[in-house]
Design an enzyme around this catalytic site. Structure first.
Site, PDB file in Angstrom:
ATOM      1  N   GLU A 177      60.542   9.427  63.304  1.00  0.00           N
ATOM      2  CA  GLU A 177      60.908  10.701  63.904  1.00  0.00           C
ATOM      3  C   GLU A 177      62.148  11.299  63.260  1.00  0.00           C
ATOM      4  O   GLU A 177      63.185  10.647  63.152  1.00  0.00           O
ATOM      5  CB  GLU A 177      61.173  10.526  65.406  1.00  0.00           C
ATOM      6  N   GLU A 217      58.301  15.166  76.270  1.00  0.00           N
ATOM      7  CA  GLU A 217      59.634  14.580  76.280  1.00  0.00           C
ATOM      8  C   GLU A 217      60.665  15.685  76.536  1.00  0.00           C
ATOM      9  O   GLU A 217      61.348  16.141  75.623  1.00  0.00           O
ATOM     10  CB  GLU A 217      59.927  13.863  74.962  1.00  0.00           C
TER      11      GLU A 217
END
Length: 264
Positions: free
Chosen positions: A145, A243
Site C-alpha cells: 500500500e 476504511e
C-alpha cells in the site's frame, strides 16, 4: 456489484469487541470485513481474541478479506534490522490461514534521507522478494500500500501508486500485488484513471474513504459513481474495503456507498 468489506477497526465499534463487530456487520447485511493487525502490535490497534474472532466469522459466514502484516516496520531507517518483520511474518500468515484471510497488507515505512529514492525502492523489492520466498506455499497474497504524505502519513517512503507498481513488478510473483487506496491516491492529487491504467492487473485489493476528511463516501468531494465506474473500466472486479472514519452510526454510514456499489 462490488463486494464491500467494512474495516472493523473503524466501523461497527458500537457493537463492542471485534467478534461482536463481525456479528454487527453481518446483521447489517455484509458478508465480508477487513481489519488491521491481528494481534494489536501496533498502536492504536487493540489485541484481538483470535479464537473468538474466528468463531464469529464462522458463525455468521463472514469472510475476512485483509489484515495488516505486523509490525509496521521501518525498513529504511538504520540499523536496518528486519528480523522482527520476518519473524512476525510467519505468525501473521498462520493467523491469516486460521481465519481464512487471503491477503496481508504491507507497507514501506518512513523514507531515509541518507539514500537516494531509487535505492530505497530497489531495497523494498529485495525485502519483499525475500518475504514471498519465506511464505511460499502458504497461499497468502501480500499487497503493498502507498499512503499519502500530505495529511495522514508524513515521511512515508511510498506515496505514489506508480512506485508501488514498480516494486510489485520487481518482486514478480502472483502472490504479490498492490493495494490501491482511492482516498490516499486522491489526497496525493493523482489521476485515478491514469494510475489504475498504469497499475493494471497488479491491483489486488482496493480501499476507499472520501476526501477531504476520510469520512464515509458522500461526506467529501469524490464523485463516487464516477470513481467506481473508473475502477470497473480499469478491469478491477475484486472486493473493496471500507476504511473510513464514520461521521454517523456505522450501518447508516454505509448506505450511500452500498447503493453506488450495487450499480457499479
Amino acid at each position: 456489484m462490488y463486494r464491500l468489506a467494512p474495516n472493523i477497526e473503524l466501523l461497527f465499534t458500537e457493537a463492542g469487541d471485534y467478534h461482536d463487530r463481525v456479528r454487527a456487520a453481518a446483521a447489517a447485511g455484509f458478508d465480508a470485513v477487513e481489519m488491521w493487525g491481528p494481534t494489536g502490535a501496533d498502536a492504536p490497534a487493540t489485541p484481538k481474541d483470535i479464537p473468538a474472532l474466528k468463531a464469529a466469522l464462522e458463525e455468521t459466514g463472514t469472510s475476512l478479506l485483509a489484515q495488516l502484516a505486523e509490525p509496521r516496520t521501518q525498513f529504511m531507517i538504520p540499523p536496518w534490522d528486519h528480523s522482527e518483520f520476518f519473524r512476525k511474518l510467519d505468525e501473521g500468515v498462520a493467523i491469516a490461514q486460521d481465519l481464512g484471510c487471503p491477503r496481508m497488507v504491507v507497507g514501506s515505512g518512513t523514507g531515509f534521507g541518507g539514500w537516494k529514492r531509487q535505492v530505497q525502492l530497489d531495497k523494498l523489492v529485495e525485502i519483499y522478494r525475500k518475504a514471498i520466498a519465506q511464505i511460499d506455499g502458504s497461499g497468502i497474497v501480500l499487497v503493498l500500500e502507498a499512503v499519502n504524505v500530505r495529511v495522514d502519513h508524513p515521511g512515508s517512503l511510498l506515496d505514489r501508486t506508480a512506485e508501488s507498481a514498480y516494486i510489485a513488478r520487481g518482486v514478480d510473483s502472483p502472490f504479490f500485488g498492490i493495494l490501491y487506496d482511492l482516498y490516499h491516491s486522491t489526497v496525493e492529487g493523482e489521476d485515478v484513471a491514469a494510475e489504475l491504467a498504469g497499475a493494471g492487473e497488479l491491483v489486488r485489493y482496493v480501499q476507499i474513504a472520501d476526501a477531504p476528511g476520510r469520512g464515509e463516501p458522500g461526506t467529501g468531494a469524490i464523485d463516487w459513481p464516477a470513481a467506481l465506474a473508473t475502477l470497473r473500466a480499469s478491469g478491477y472486479d475484486g472486493p473493496i474495503g471500507l476504511e473510513y472514519y464514520p461521521t454517523t452510526e456505522s450501518a447508516a454510514s454505509t448506505a450511500y456507498i452500498r447503493g453506488v456499489a450495487a450499480d457499479a
